[in-house]
Structure formats: C-alpha cells, structure tokens
Design an enzyme around this catalytic site. Structure first.
Site, PDB file in Angstrom:
ATOM      1  N   GLU A 277      -9.399   7.812   7.613  1.00 48.67           N
ATOM      2  CA  GLU A 277      -7.941   8.204   7.525  1.00 48.67           C
ATOM      3  C   GLU A 277      -7.691   9.636   7.613  1.00 48.67           C
ATOM      4  O   GLU A 277      -6.740  10.123   7.158  1.00 48.67           O
ATOM      5  CB  GLU A 277      -7.592   7.321   6.414  1.00 48.67           C
ATOM      6  CG  GLU A 277      -7.643   6.009   6.532  1.00 48.67           C
ATOM      7  CD  GLU A 277      -6.734   5.187   5.658  1.00 48.67           C
ATOM      8  OE1 GLU A 277      -6.411   5.624   4.535  1.00 48.67           O
ATOM      9  OE2 GLU A 277      -6.595   3.829   5.574  1.00 48.67           O
ATOM     10  N   ASP A 356      -8.661  -3.961   3.239  1.00 46.33           N
ATOM     11  CA  ASP A 356      -8.041  -3.239   2.554  1.00 46.33           C
ATOM     12  C   ASP A 356      -7.079  -4.110   1.641  1.00 46.33           C
ATOM     13  O   ASP A 356      -5.751  -3.896   1.850  1.00 46.33           O
ATOM     14  CB  ASP A 356      -7.101  -2.259   3.426  1.00 46.33           C
ATOM     15  CG  ASP A 356      -6.836  -0.963   2.603  1.00 46.33           C
ATOM     16  OD1 ASP A 356      -7.305  -0.758   1.453  1.00 46.33           O
ATOM     17  OD2 ASP A 356      -6.145  -0.262   3.127  1.00 46.33           O
ATOM     18  N   GLU A 384      -0.117  -2.892  -3.749  1.00 48.90           N
ATOM     19  CA  GLU A 384       0.387  -2.190  -2.279  1.00 48.90           C
ATOM     20  C   GLU A 384       0.651  -3.403  -1.569  1.00 48.90           C
ATOM     21  O   GLU A 384       1.626  -3.371  -0.807  1.00 48.90           O
ATOM     22  CB  GLU A 384      -0.960  -1.457  -1.808  1.00 48.90           C
ATOM     23  CG  GLU A 384      -0.492  -0.800  -0.504  1.00 48.90           C
ATOM     24  CD  GLU A 384      -1.430   0.165   0.200  1.00 48.90           C
ATOM     25  OE1 GLU A 384      -2.384   0.331  -0.518  1.00 48.90           O
ATOM     26  OE2 GLU A 384      -1.468   0.460   1.196  1.00 48.90           O
TER      27      GLU A 384
HETATM   28  C1  GCV Z   1      -5.197   6.574  -0.772  1.00 47.83           C
HETATM   29  C2  GCV Z   1      -4.703   2.397   2.492  1.00 47.83           C
HETATM   30  C3  GCV Z   1      -3.699   2.755   1.735  1.00 47.83           C
HETATM   31  C4  GCV Z   1      -3.747   4.373   1.750  1.00 47.83           C
HETATM   32  C5  GCV Z   1      -5.040   4.836   0.862  1.00 47.83           C
HETATM   33  C6  GCV Z   1      -6.295   4.227   1.562  1.00 47.83           C
HETATM   34  C7  GCV Z   1      -7.568   4.532   0.567  1.00 47.83           C
HETATM   35  O1  GCV Z   1      -5.067   2.719   3.636  1.00 47.83           O
HETATM   36  O2  GCV Z   1      -2.664   2.399   2.594  1.00 47.83           O
HETATM   37  O3  GCV Z   1      -2.334   4.936   1.018  1.00 47.83           O
HETATM   38  O4  GCV Z   1      -4.979   6.169   0.832  1.00 47.83           O
HETATM   39  O5  GCV Z   1      -5.972   2.901   1.559  1.00 47.83           O
HETATM   40  O6  GCV Z   1      -7.878   3.400  -0.046  1.00 47.83           O
HETATM   41  O7  GCV Z   1      -8.047   5.458   0.716  1.00 47.83           O
END
Ligand code: GCV
Length: 669
Positions: A277, A356, A384
């Site tokens: 990411e 995720d 989340e």
């Molecule tokens: C901390 C997902 C979440 C992100 C998070 C990422 C991760 O994509 O939406 O906010 O980033 O996971 O676990 O690194």
C-alpha cells in the site's frame, strides 16, 4: 480527563467471601515488576475488601497471609524456557495462599489472575491453579499517528500522541495496567504506516520520551516495539537508496539501532510494513522480503531485539478486468519460497485471512505452508470491517474458529493455535498480535461492548482453551454487573453478534461490499471496478470469485484435504462459498434454499436480530451503570439504521441483477 477502569474497576466483594489472608499480603520478591505486583495486589484487593491494604515485610507467626513470591527453580512442565519464565501458580497452604511466579513478570500475571478469580468468586473452584501462557508473544499493535489521529480508530483520538508530541499522563498508566492485566507483554506504539514525522521516533527527536513509555511498560512486564520506515536511511541519513544489501544502508541501521538501545536497553524491536500500500520495501531494489527483514534483524540481534515483518504484501494497483491476478494469493506467493531464509529473530506477522479482516474469510494458507519460519497471527480488534464499534460484533468466536482451524501442516491435527504458539515447530519467537481498538474516549473503545473484544484478545492469547462464552461472561461480570440476570442478557447477545453482522452485510465470504472511503456501510460496487483487488464478480447469473484451478488457483495454496474441499462447490463450507466459487443464484444450498433466497433471508433476519438485541439491551436499564447503558443504546440505534441500509441495498442490488423475487414477498426496492 475522564476514563473508565474497565475490568479493573473492582467492586467490594460480599463479606462471606473475604478470607482473612487477603488482608495480609507478604511480598517475598524484589525487583521493579515484583514491586508492581505488590502494588496491584494492594489496589485491587483494597477495593474488593473495602479498605486500604498494604504489604507486610514478613509473615508474623501463624497468621494466614497471601504470599507473593518468585521461585526461579519452580517446576513448570512448560515446553521451553521462555514459557517456563512466564509461568505462575496459585495454591492454598493451610489458610494462606501462595502466588508464585517463575519470574517477576509471571508473579505479576499471577496477581492479576488471583484478583480476577477473587472478584468472580472462582477461587474455590480454580485452586490449585497453574498457568503456562499459550502464546509466547501477546502483542498490541497501535495504528496511532503522531498528529493524534488513529488509522481505523473508532474510539476518539490517540492517548499516545497529540500534535506530534508524545503524551504521558495518568491515562497512560491506566492503559498499561489494563494491558498487563489481560496478559499483554508487547506493545507497538505507532502505526505500521510510518509517515514523515513518525520516522523520527527512533531518533533523539523523540527517544527520551519513548523511553518514559518503555520504562513504564517494563514495570508491567511489557516490551515496547516501534514501527519503522524502511526508507529511513534515505529520509534521515541522506543515503540515496534503502537497498537492504547496500553497505551504507546496513551501517546506517546498525548505528540507529545501537543508539536506540543506548537510550532504551529493554527495547523490544521493530515491526515493519514494507512493499505494501505504497510503503517502501526491498522489492524496489530487486531484493526479497527475507533480504529486507534479515538486514534489520541483524542490526537488532546483538541487543536481543526482534524484527516483526508483515506478510500483508500485495499489489494494490490491480486491474479489475484481470481475472487471473488474485490478491488472496499474494501473501503466500510472496513468502512461501522464502521459508527457512529468515533469521531466528525474525517473525512473520500474518493476517488471519488472505484478504483483510473481513467479517468472513478463510484462514491464511501461510499458516499451513511455512514450516521453518517464525510466525505470528495478526488479528484486528479494531472493527474496521465489522461495524466500527458502532455495530456490535463480538469477535472471540471468530478468533476461536481461526485458531482451531486445522492447517494439516504436520498431518491432521495441526491447528493454527499450535503453529503460532510455537508448538508445531518448537519456536519461541511467535504468538498473537492484534490491531487495538482503543482511543481517548471515556470508555476506551467507543462502544462499551467492544471492550469485550479487547479483553478477550488478551485472555485468549494466554489461554486459547477458554470458550468464547467464558470470556464473555467474565467480561460482563467484571465490567457491567456481577448479576446472573445481566449476564443472561449480555452473554448471548455478544455470542450471536458476529453471525448477525454477517447476516446483514456481505454474504457467504465474499466480503468488501463496503463504502470505500470509510469501510462502514454498504456500497456493493464500491470496490468492484477499483484497483484494490477486491471483487465480487456479480452478473445476472451469479456471484463469487472462482478461486479453483479453473479460476485463480488460490485453492492450491492449501494442504489437502482443504484444497479438495474448497475446490468443489458441493464440499466447500457454505459460509465461504462465494469466496471460492462463482455460484448461480439458483444454486441450491444445504438448507434447501437457493443462493438468492439465502441472501434475502439472511438480510431480513439480520435486521430482526438487531431489533431483538436492542429490545434485550433496553431491559438492562437500571441494572448496569447508566453511562454504559446509554452509550450502547445509542450505538444500537445507529446499528439498526446501518443494518436496514445493508439489507435494502444488498437485496435490491441482487434482485435487480437477477430478477428473481423473494419467495416470501417481502419489500425489496
Ligand atoms: C494500516 C487495510 C487498512 C489500512 C491498514 C492496512 C494494513 O488496508 O484499511 O488502514 O493500514 O490494512 O493493515 O496495513
């Protein structure tokens, strides 16, 4: 600053439960953590006995006492020295009680276990009691940023940082007490997405303040970890690259780590999100994940530090038209070839599922694949994708299911729990980590009931044999009320809440139909034509992703028999059906219902279940603390609105796609 004491808010116990020995604690050990054990005994038992308690120097004569002691030679039966060190025992000796830790840290755990048992009136049933923690590492991962925000935080702002300053106050101490009391022994204090300013956390800009945290944590037997920016040598060292094999980069990290340990000798180590990411990582230089991890691990090794490397590595710039690339495959594809190449002080942190933290995912096949690599499971307490601490979703049943999933890594009977606790491959650097759900809200977790997930994570990591009901009942009695009447309402409500959330959100393991910016609330196609690799592939005939041989081939990452079981529609567990297969709406499930009717029914049921939870909760007015009652009541109102929105959007979407009506003729728009 207002905050509750959660499960450390001890209430006076009934007179008949007050044993004479409770008033006479004798601390027979010395050292900072033993001193904390003594203090914690006095605080908790003082509150439970309704009067001030202080430690005695010596036991006088034959008066009963509670002895707090460390016995480094204690026989534990633990499978390795690291776990032996964490073992404690509580036993009666005449009218006295001995709480014995193999180490000071274990003694502190013994005191917390003892006070919990006293509060829950469990002493008679539980003693003699011995605890060898299951998971060597029991870690909380904070996604707190230094501006004071929390990535995916749903309970206010950070209590660690504000406006790029490190905070330290009474709340910090309460937090550490709460964590230690549930067995947490490692805390990562900053977000895995290490932004510009956070990169400086390992420098003198912040180290002196970080040390204050580390010292506080250490008094509670907790090691402090930090997330680092893989490109720190470029940002801080003016080195043109962050190539893990570059001598200047290696030397830069060695110096940086040396300095961290000069300031904080008890520092735990680093957690790293790399090549994920948008985060920098070794792939830029044509190096492997092992090259990256080992380089940092070698800098930490001389000081006993640990390097935790996340496996959440995937291409987040996918093309939705591409049916072959599969995000679910990514972690396994990146790491399986590297099995055996990581240094001993490296731990791979693996998210529980391949995507995720969705409400339903299969277990990551890496747990059954890696055999010569230290592993840790990463769970998400922060909700989340499971209601954001507005909607109730008690996650312990999900985590129990994950931990008991048989990987077949060493033949039948190799559950995830065995793998990540180090039993399968005789490892000590392993355990459970979780993204924490706290913030500076008065009740720490936004929704009071979300506190059960926080509490439960710690309890489960200490003892995965606890049932989800036991944990729910403990939490309810310690936090809301000791009365059976309250537990009879709250425990079933918690226990059913995951299924309810699943019922009204995305069906049968497909996940993702959430609003992209917030990840809360429905948006069926929100991620469908996007770059994130998270598709449901619905058309007029059916829904689901074909991950069999004919599709992405993801199914082949599992050991048999899972490969075959998941590979066929009729043997695939139905709760995961759409994760593995593209299924016609008219496909008949084991219940005899068609897929489309199942979708309609579960979505109507989900809303009805929320209404029922709301009714049940209303019956608790006056029976639990008013603040908690009002907080959760307000959350249920929002949950109901959310569930209705999910129901109507999902049902309408699929009705419009396939044109098949609801057999029961209910309202679909
Ligand atoms: C901390 C997902 C979440 C992100 C998070 C990422 C991760 O994509 O939406 O906010 O980033 O996971 O676990 O690194």
């Amino acid at each position: 600053m207002q905050y509750t004491k959660c499960w450390l808010d001890w209430k006076e116990i009934p007179k008949e439960q007050k044993r004479k020995c409770y008033y006479r604690p004798v601390l027979l050990a010395c050292g900072p953590v033993a001193a904390t054990a003594g203090e914690e005994y006095c605080i908790s038992m003082g509150e439970m006995l309704g009067r001030e308690i202080s430690l005695l120097e010596m036991a006088d004569g034959c008066e009963p006492a509670v002895f707090l002691e460390v016995d480094g030679a204690m026989q534990t039966g633990a499978r390795n020295e690291a776990l032996a060190e964490q073992t404690f025992a509580i036993r009666e000796e005449g009218d006295s009680i001995r709480i014995t830790g193999r180490s000071e840290e274990a003694l502190l755990q013994g005191v917390f276990a003892f006070t919990r048992m006293v509060s829950l009136a469990q002493l008679d049933e539980k003693l003699p009691f011995q605890c060898i923690p299951s998971m060597p590492l029991r870690m909380m991962d904070h996604w707190d940023d230094m501006d004071g925000s929390i990535e995916r935080g749903y309970s206010g702002r950070s209590f660690f940082y504000d406006n790029y300053e490190i905070l330290y106050n009474e709340r910090t101490e309460m937090y550490v007490r709460l964590m230690a009391s549930i067995g947490v022994n490692a805390i990562v204090i900053n977000n895995v997405n290490v932004h510009e300013r956070e990169t400086y956390l390992i420098t003198d800009a912040y180290l002196a303040q970080v040390k204050k945290y580390a010292d506080l944590f250490a008094r509670y037997g907790i090691r402090l970890f930090m997330c680092v920016n893989f490109a720190a040598p470029m940002q801080l060292g003016n080195i043109p690259v962050s190539d893990p094999l570059d001598p200047d980069v290696i030397a830069w990290w060695q110096d940086a780590v040396k300095h961290v340990y000069e300031v904080i000798p008890e520092f735990g180590g680093f957690l790293v999100k790399a090549d994920s990411e948008g985060r920098p990582g070794p792939i830029t230089y044509g190096r492997t994940q092992a090259d990256g991890a080992n380089m940092l691990a070698r800098a930490l090794a001389p000081y006993g530090g640990i390097l935790i490397w996340r496996c959440f590595v995937y291409n987040c710039r996918q093309d939705w038209r591409d049916y072959k690339t599969d995000r679910a495959r990514a972690a396994y594809d990146h790491f399986i070839e590297l099995d055996g190449e990581f240094d001993d002080n490296v731990i791979l942190q693996i998210k529980n599922g391949p995507m995720d933290f969705q409400v339903r995912e299969p277990v990551s096949p890496l747990f059954g694949g890696l055999k010569r690599t230290n592993m840790m499971i990463e769970l998400q307490i922060a909700q989340e994708y499971t209601g954001q601490q507005i909607d109730l979703c008690y996650l312990i049943p999900m985590w129990k299911e994950i931990l008991s999933f048989d990987t077949y890594a060493c033949g039948e009977g190799t559950p995830v729990e065995q793998v990540v606790s180090g039993r399968s491959y005789a490892q000590v650097n392993c355990g459970m980590a979780a993204v924490i759900n706290t913030g500076d809200d008065e009740n720490w977790t936004g929704n009071d009931l979300a506190g059960a997930n926080l509490y439960g994570f710690g309890r489960l990591a200490m003892d995965p044999s606890l049932t989800a009901e036991e944990i729910a009942s403990e939490w309810c009695r310690l936090n809301l009320s000791q009365s059976d009447e309250v537990a009879k309402v709250v425990v079933p409500m918690l226990m059913g809440s995951w299924a309810t959330y699943e019922n009204y959100s995305s069906p049968l393991g497909i996940g993702w139909m959430v609003s992209p910016p917030t990840h809360y609330g429905p948006d069926v196609d929100g991620f469908e034509y996007d770059r994130w690799g998270t598709y449901h592939r619905s058309d007029l005939h059916g829904i689901g992703v074909d991950r069999t041989d004919a599709g992405t081939g993801y199914v082949n990452q599992y050991n048999e028999p899972w490969r075959s079981i998941y590979g066929k529609m009729d043997t695939c567990p139905e709760e995961l059906l759409l994760f593995f297969h593209h299924v016609p709406y008219t496909y008949v499930l084991k219940t005899g219902k068609t897929l489309i009717q199942h979708i309609y029914d579960t979505h109507f049921e989900g809303v009805e279940e929320v209404e029922e939870m709301q009714r049940q909760w209303a019956s608790l007015e006056g029976k639990i603390p008013d603040r908690a009652f009002r907080c959760v009541s307000e959350r249920f109102e929002r949950q109901l609105a959310n569930a209705i929105e999910w129901r109507d959007r999902i049902n309408t979407y699929f009705y419009r796609k396939c044109g098949i009506g609801d057999e029961k003729g209910r309202k679909i728009y």
